[in-house]
Design a protein around this motif. Structure first.
Motif, PDB file in Angstrom:
ATOM      1  N   PRO A   1      37.911  38.573  34.767  1.00 30.97           N
ATOM      2  CA  PRO A   1      37.337  37.621  35.716  1.00 30.97           C
ATOM      3  C   PRO A   1      37.458  38.131  37.147  1.00 30.97           C
ATOM      4  O   PRO A   1      38.277  39.010  37.435  1.00 30.97           O
ATOM      5  CB  PRO A   1      38.170  36.352  35.504  1.00 30.97           C
ATOM      6  CG  PRO A   1      38.814  36.524  34.165  1.00 30.97           C
ATOM      7  CD  PRO A   1      39.026  37.990  33.992  1.00 30.97           C
TER       8      PRO A   1
ATOM      9  N   GLU B   1      39.401  35.673  42.265  1.00 32.48           N
ATOM     10  CA  GLU B   1      39.745  34.270  42.511  1.00 32.48           C
ATOM     11  C   GLU B   1      40.035  33.503  41.224  1.00 32.48           C
ATOM     12  O   GLU B   1      40.598  32.409  41.268  1.00 32.48           O
ATOM     13  CB  GLU B   1      38.630  33.586  43.296  1.00 32.48           C
ATOM     14  CG  GLU B   1      37.285  33.570  42.620  1.00 32.48           C
ATOM     15  CD  GLU B   1      36.420  34.780  42.915  1.00 32.48           C
ATOM     16  OE1 GLU B   1      35.208  34.703  42.659  1.00 32.48           O
ATOM     17  OE2 GLU B   1      36.968  35.801  43.413  1.00 32.48           O
ATOM     18  N   ARG B   2      39.687  34.062  40.068  1.00 34.32           N
ATOM     19  CA  ARG B   2      39.960  33.410  38.787  1.00 34.32           C
ATOM     20  C   ARG B   2      41.095  34.096  38.039  1.00 34.32           C
ATOM     21  O   ARG B   2      41.330  33.817  36.865  1.00 34.32           O
ATOM     22  CB  ARG B   2      38.691  33.370  37.936  1.00 34.32           C
ATOM     23  CG  ARG B   2      37.620  32.442  38.505  1.00 34.32           C
ATOM     24  CD  ARG B   2      36.308  32.567  37.745  1.00 34.32           C
ATOM     25  NE  ARG B   2      36.492  32.510  36.302  1.00 34.32           N
ATOM     26  CZ  ARG B   2      35.616  33.006  35.415  1.00 34.32           C
ATOM     27  NH1 ARG B   2      34.502  33.578  35.845  1.00 34.32           N
ATOM     28  NH2 ARG B   2      35.847  32.912  34.131  1.00 34.32           N
ATOM     29  N   CYS B   3      41.792  34.985  38.709  1.00 29.96           N
ATOM     30  CA  CYS B   3      42.929  35.671  38.094  1.00 29.96           C
ATOM     31  C   CYS B   3      44.244  35.111  38.651  1.00 29.96           C
ATOM     32  O   CYS B   3      44.258  34.340  39.606  1.00 29.96           O
ATOM     33  CB  CYS B   3      42.832  37.177  38.342  1.00 29.96           C
ATOM     34  SG  CYS B   3      41.508  37.974  37.374  1.00 29.96           S
TER      35      CYS B   3
ATOM     36  N   ARG C   1      46.218  40.363  41.630  1.00 29.69           N
ATOM     37  CA  ARG C   1      45.695  39.278  40.793  1.00 29.69           C
ATOM     38  C   ARG C   1      45.564  39.805  39.371  1.00 29.69           C
ATOM     39  O   ARG C   1      44.784  40.736  39.116  1.00 29.69           O
ATOM     40  CB  ARG C   1      44.323  38.822  41.298  1.00 29.69           C
ATOM     41  CG  ARG C   1      44.285  38.432  42.778  1.00 29.69           C
ATOM     42  CD  ARG C   1      44.955  37.108  43.043  1.00 29.69           C
ATOM     43  NE  ARG C   1      44.878  36.733  44.450  1.00 29.69           N
ATOM     44  CZ  ARG C   1      43.861  36.108  45.011  1.00 29.69           C
ATOM     45  NH1 ARG C   1      42.803  35.765  44.276  1.00 29.69           N
ATOM     46  NH2 ARG C   1      43.879  35.807  46.298  1.00 29.69           N
TER      47      ARG C   1
ATOM     48  N   ASP D   1      44.718  39.746  35.312  1.00 25.84           N
ATOM     49  CA  ASP D   1      43.777  39.208  34.339  1.00 25.84           C
ATOM     50  C   ASP D   1      44.504  38.205  33.440  1.00 25.84           C
ATOM     51  O   ASP D   1      45.488  38.557  32.780  1.00 25.84           O
ATOM     52  CB  ASP D   1      43.225  40.366  33.506  1.00 25.84           C
ATOM     53  CG  ASP D   1      42.255  39.927  32.426  1.00 25.84           C
ATOM     54  OD1 ASP D   1      41.971  38.712  32.309  1.00 25.84           O
ATOM     55  OD2 ASP D   1      41.778  40.810  31.688  1.00 25.84           O
ATOM     56  N   PRO D   2      44.047  36.943  33.401  1.00 22.40           N
ATOM     57  CA  PRO D   2      44.748  35.944  32.572  1.00 22.40           C
ATOM     58  C   PRO D   2      44.861  36.336  31.114  1.00 22.40           C
ATOM     59  O   PRO D   2      45.798  35.917  30.426  1.00 22.40           O
ATOM     60  CB  PRO D   2      43.885  34.683  32.735  1.00 22.40           C
ATOM     61  CG  PRO D   2      43.149  34.881  34.015  1.00 22.40           C
ATOM     62  CD  PRO D   2      42.906  36.361  34.129  1.00 22.40           C
TER      63      PRO D   2
END
Length: 281
Positions: free
Chosen positions: A136, A139-141, A164, A166-167
């Motif tokens: 992602p 901002e989505r990590c 950041r 990676d989820p």
């Protein structure tokens, strides 16, 4: 580059007037992780000294092409001296060594080949089967501010970088490692300093150890690391991928890829690390 950014100030070196092969610097507390200074920061420090050593003539060999470093003892915040030596000066590349010494002990010894990333005959000719890691947008990590407070206390380096993760590769943080031996994420410096070849030497040793994703706790001090810088990075976020295929008898090899904002593979590395299990601490 003027030393207006934290990374440049904190890897700055002052040559000794009586011996130009010696340069003095300071390892800052802010780059500590656990009890020692981050290995990528040490590599960048040696890399800066070698750029001065090998790039000081009209050949302009200021860019690291390949650097191999052996980590001989744990470094601490405080003064250091870097000794450099030129082994060979060539038309397209030059080779030299750097030794980082602190409190009378050698912390790191490196041998490197330098050149001009913009000036070689085949610049721009890229044929690769490598593909950038998919994850992602930043901002989505997961930011490092989500790390446990006790961990943040022993890792002030996390304030020096913006990382950041990676989820999909942080299950280990909640007790659910995937077993793939993979961690990836985004990196930039929070004060706006854009990436360059020297910063790539930091980037190859920035993510948490890939052994975390195997369910193997404990930090992983580097024994040896070889980095290849392939191109001058474009401005913006760097995309990082660290992976391991073999953890055995307390030792791990770890491969790193660094991709720039233009989707180019700009650096690669492999290191051997000794994983310190909790019972060994």
């Amino acid at each position: 580059m003027t030393e207006t950014y934290g990374f440049d100030r904190e890897t700055a070196l002052t040559p000794r007037p009586d011996d130009p092969s010696l340069r003095d610097g300071e390892l800052h507390e802010g780059w500590r992780i656990g009890m020692g200074i981050n290995g990528g920061l040490l590599l960048a420090l040696a890399g800066r000294a070698l750029a001065a050593e090998l790039g000081g003539d009209d050949r302009g060999h200021r860019d690291p092409f390949s650097i191999s470093a052996y980590y001989l003892s744990a470094s601490r915040p405080g003064p250091v001296t870097v000794r450099t030596e030129t082994l060979r000066r060539g038309r397209t590349v030059s080779t030299g060594t750097a030794s980082v010494v602190q409190d009378g002990q050698e912390r790191l010894r490196a041998i490197a080949t330098y050149g001009d990333l913009d000036g070689h005959d085949h610049a721009g000719d890229v044929r690769t089967s490598a593909t950038p890691p998919q994850m992602p947008p930043p901002e989505r990590c997961a930011g490092t501010d989500l790390a446990p407070p006790d961990f943040l206390k022993i890792a002030p380096m996390l304030d020096r970088i913006e990382l950041r993760l990676d989820p999909d590769t942080v299950g280990w943080a909640v007790g659910a490692p995937s077993g793939r031996g993979l961690i990836q994420g985004w990196l930039r410096l929070p004060d706006g300093r854009e990436p360059d070849p020297l910063m790539l030497l930091l980037a190859v040793d920035t993510l948490p150890p890939a052994s975390f994703d195997l369910g193997v706790g404990g930090w992983a001090p580097t024994l040896e690391l070889t980095a290849h810088v392939r191109a001058r990075p474009a401005p913006g976020w760097l995309r990082l991928k660290h992976s391991t295929r073999n953890f055995a008898d307390g030792y791990m090899e770890e491969d790193a890829e660094v991709w720039d904002s233009a989707g180019r593979l700009v650096a690669q590395s492999r290191q051997l690390a000794r994983v310190r299990l909790p019972e060994d601490a």
